[in-house]
Write an enzyme that holds these catalytic residues in place. Structure first.
Site, mmCIF file in Angstrom:
data_model
loop_
_atom_site.group_PDB
_atom_site.id
_atom_site.type_symbol
_atom_site.label_atom_id
_atom_site.label_comp_id
_atom_site.label_asym_id
_atom_site.label_seq_id
_atom_site.Cartn_x
_atom_site.Cartn_y
_atom_site.Cartn_z
ATOM 1 N N PHE A 194 0.908 -1.169 -0.015
ATOM 2 C CA PHE A 194 0.358 0.125 0.029
ATOM 3 C C PHE A 194 0.961 1.295 0.064
ATOM 4 C CE2 PHE A 194 0.974 -0.594 4.348
ATOM 5 C CZ PHE A 194 1.150 0.810 4.853
ATOM 6 N N LYS A 218 -1.391 -7.983 -8.848
ATOM 7 C CA LYS A 218 -2.364 -8.004 -7.777
ATOM 8 C C LYS A 218 -1.939 -6.597 -6.840
ATOM 9 C CE LYS A 218 -3.021 -8.921 -3.765
ATOM 10 N NZ LYS A 218 -3.606 -7.969 -3.168
ATOM 11 N N GLU A 221 -5.129 -3.991 -2.083
ATOM 12 C CA GLU A 221 -6.559 -3.494 -2.158
ATOM 13 C C GLU A 221 -7.103 -2.223 -1.560
ATOM 14 O OE1 GLU A 221 -5.386 -6.017 1.509
ATOM 15 O OE2 GLU A 221 -4.963 -6.062 -0.611
ATOM 16 N N ARG A 222 -5.929 -1.775 -0.757
ATOM 17 C CA ARG A 222 -6.209 -0.438 0.042
ATOM 18 C C ARG A 222 -6.225 0.714 -0.772
ATOM 19 N NH1 ARG A 222 -2.292 -0.964 5.391
ATOM 20 N NH2 ARG A 222 -2.844 -3.202 5.863
ATOM 21 N N CYS A 326 9.814 1.669 3.228
ATOM 22 C CA CYS A 326 10.636 0.620 3.651
ATOM 23 C C CYS A 326 11.941 1.057 4.067
ATOM 24 C CB CYS A 326 10.463 -0.481 2.778
ATOM 25 S SG CYS A 326 11.112 -0.163 1.060
ATOM 26 N N GLU A 426 8.889 -3.553 13.433
ATOM 27 C CA GLU A 426 8.778 -2.548 12.495
ATOM 28 C C GLU A 426 7.791 -1.772 12.773
ATOM 29 O OE1 GLU A 426 9.329 -1.642 7.625
ATOM 30 O OE2 GLU A 426 8.514 -3.504 8.239
#
Length: 545
Positions: A194, A218, A221-222, A326, A426
């Site tokens: 996301f 894919k 979905e957010r 990240c 994290e």
């Protein structure tokens, strides 16, 4: 489509809203008809996100939908389908069929099509950035950076013709040559996170396509909107139907990608639990997998560092994008007297402005979801409970115009110890964890004991200290006075240890190695080939007869 979305989700008049985005109404009205039509194609009047199968944006027949909410307002932006098994199989069938002809399309043709795609993304990068801000929450300036870093990868992909070359050795034996060629794998797939809705997809499918593969994506979905617009631009660039297909969903979609025998390689960026699952399941099914996972990136601050540069770099890296990077420097290791700078860091950080990402004064936008917000708050509290000093508390901020947003302000935990949960996990939020050591050797030892190896940075004026650090630190990407050392696309993204598992790294030469297989051919053409006779003994290359 864009004006309807502005009215429906931000509750501002269009012209007023556009001025807040520093974009004039005339600029929006001058957007190409193609761009506006394309956005209508993958969002219907009911604002449902479409699937892309065989070059067509289609409505899912699913009965399961995910609400996509604006992180600053909690208003519904779109309904995202959970693709049915039949829809996922249709995407796979489309990619398999398209591969039959796409693999035989010349490399120079694929490269020219990628150049056209690069031009279209550049032309519409502002459109993509606005979708990111709407769905993901990051500031518009940060969203533009998200798109630009992806464009850089596509740009480098246009030059893959030279990286696709094989090798040849003539006369390995008399009248015998050996040469290698690179060939595409087939159908490849990508599962994206996301936090970078444009950059990470552009790490994946463009490079797979230019290498001659077809692709199933894919997106998260957010926030799938950026991927949908990028896919429409790909079709406009002339890529054939079926070369890129898009499905949506969660666990079942992931497992379909891991299990479908037609898919030869999987790219993933996200958390460790999902990344390890995808790697193990995909590998067990004979697929190549590259999996970029979690991180705990350390900044080592030496007492001889340029103080202004070090502090500003640390604040920008730790709190930018609400800490949802990240490669964020979420952990600072202060060496010796450098720890005296921590209170000043807190004073500067508290001046950062929380606001919706489209507001011109926003330094930090909301976290992506209420669940993410709650998790970050829990980790902050765990640090307090375990004895850390809460030097700056960003919980429960007041953002007057957006009281329902998933906001957390800059937070600093000092006097943190390596056993604390705030250090071992994290956090993925605007939280800076501060530790103190006496020497550079202690800093290096501390960082090397951490299981992650995504990125690190040292701030110093000493060339000797910098060289020692880069040589001894066991982290895949190192910055020297550079806070976010993400390599440019001619290199590869080289996170290591607990931050990466798989076959080859993302983009650069690593991408060519990942998306192609090497075939080695040994051929012999002799002058007397017609009457060569029969040999039954083991051939011994290099021996003359």
């Amino acid at each position: 489509w864009y004006q309807r979305r502005v009215r429906g989700f931000f509750k501002f008049p269009v012209v007023k809203m556009l001025s807040r985005l520093s974009v004039s109404a005339s600029n929006i009205s001058n957007l190409s008809k193609c761009s506006l039509n394309s956005q209508r194609r993958f969002f219907s009047s009911k604002d449902t996100t479409k699937l892309l199968i065989n070059g067509e944006f289609i409505e899912s027949k699913t009965k399961q939908w995910i609400e996509l909410r604006n992180p600053a307002t909690q208003e519904i932006v779109s309904m995202v389908p959970i693709s049915t098994p039949a829809e996922m199989q249709a995407a796979s069938n489309s990619a398999q069929e398209a591969f039959k002809s796409w693999r035989n399309t010349s490399l120079s043709t694929r490269s020219r099509m990628m150049m056209k795609y690069h031009q279209l993304i550049q032309k519409h990068q502002e459109d993509v950035a606005k979708i990111i801000t709407t769905e993901q929450g990051k500031t518009l300036a940060d969203a533009r950076g998200d798109v630009f870093r992806g464009i850089e990868v596509v740009e480098h992909g246009c030059s893959f013709t030279s990286l696709m070359m094989g090798e040849t050795v003539e006369n390995v034996s008399t009248n015998m040559d050996t040469y290698s060629i690179r060939q595409p794998l087939g159908v490849c797939a990508g599962i994206t996170p996301f936090n970078f809705p444009a950059m990470i997809p552009l790490w994946m499918f463009p490079l797979a396509l230019v290498c001659g593969n077809t692709y199933i994506l894919k997106p998260s979905e957010r926030n799938p909107g950026a991927s949908m617009l990028l896919s429409q631009l790909l079709l406009e660039a002339g890529f054939p139907k079926g070369t890129l297909n898009i499905i949506h969903g969660t666990k079942d979609a992931v497992n379909f990608i891991c299990d479908d025998p037609s898919i030869k390689a999987i790219s993933f960026v996200g958390g460790n639990q999902a990344g390890q699952h995808i790697h193990n399941r995909g590998s067990n099914n004979g697929k190549r997998v590259q999996s970029n996972m979690g991180a705990k990136n350390h900044a080592t601050i030496m007492p001889d560092a340029n103080k202004e540069h070090a502090i500003n770099s640390l604040i920008g890296s730790a709190f930018g994008a609400a800490g949802q990077r990240c490669m964020a420097l979420s952990t600072a290791v202060f060496v010796g007297q450098a720890n005296e700078w921590i209170p000043e860091i807190a004073e500067r950080a508290k001046k950062l402005k929380l606001n919706a990402g489209w507001e011109p004064d926003a330094d930090i936008g909301p976290l992506t979801s209420p669940e993410a917000k709650n998790r970050v708050q829990d980790l902050i509290q765990s640090g307090v409970d375990e004895g850390a000093t809460l030097l700056l508390d960003g919980r429960n901020p007041v953002v007057p115009k957006y009281p329902n947003g998933n906001f957390i302000g800059p937070t600093i935990l000092a006097n943190v110890k390596p056993h604390m949960k705030a250090y071992t996990e994290e956090i993925f939020g605007p939280v800076l964890v501060c530790l103190s050591v006496d020497t550079l050797d202690e800093a290096i030892e501390l960082i090397n004991k951490n299981p992650y190896g995504n990125g690190t940075a040292i701030f110093t004026r000493s060339g000797a200290a910098a060289r020692k650090y880069q040589h001894e630190i066991d982290v895949g990407q190192v910055g020297i006075n550079v806070p976010i050392p993400v390599p440019l696309p001619m290199f590869s993204f080289t996170g290591s240890r607990g931050s990466f598992i798989g076959t080859n790294n993302f983009y650069g030469k690593g991408a060519v190695n990942f998306f192609t297989s090497i075939k080695t051919i040994t051929s012999m053409w002799r002058n007397d080939d017609i009457d060569s006779g029969i040999a039954t003994s083991m051939p011994i290359l290099g021996q003359n007869k």
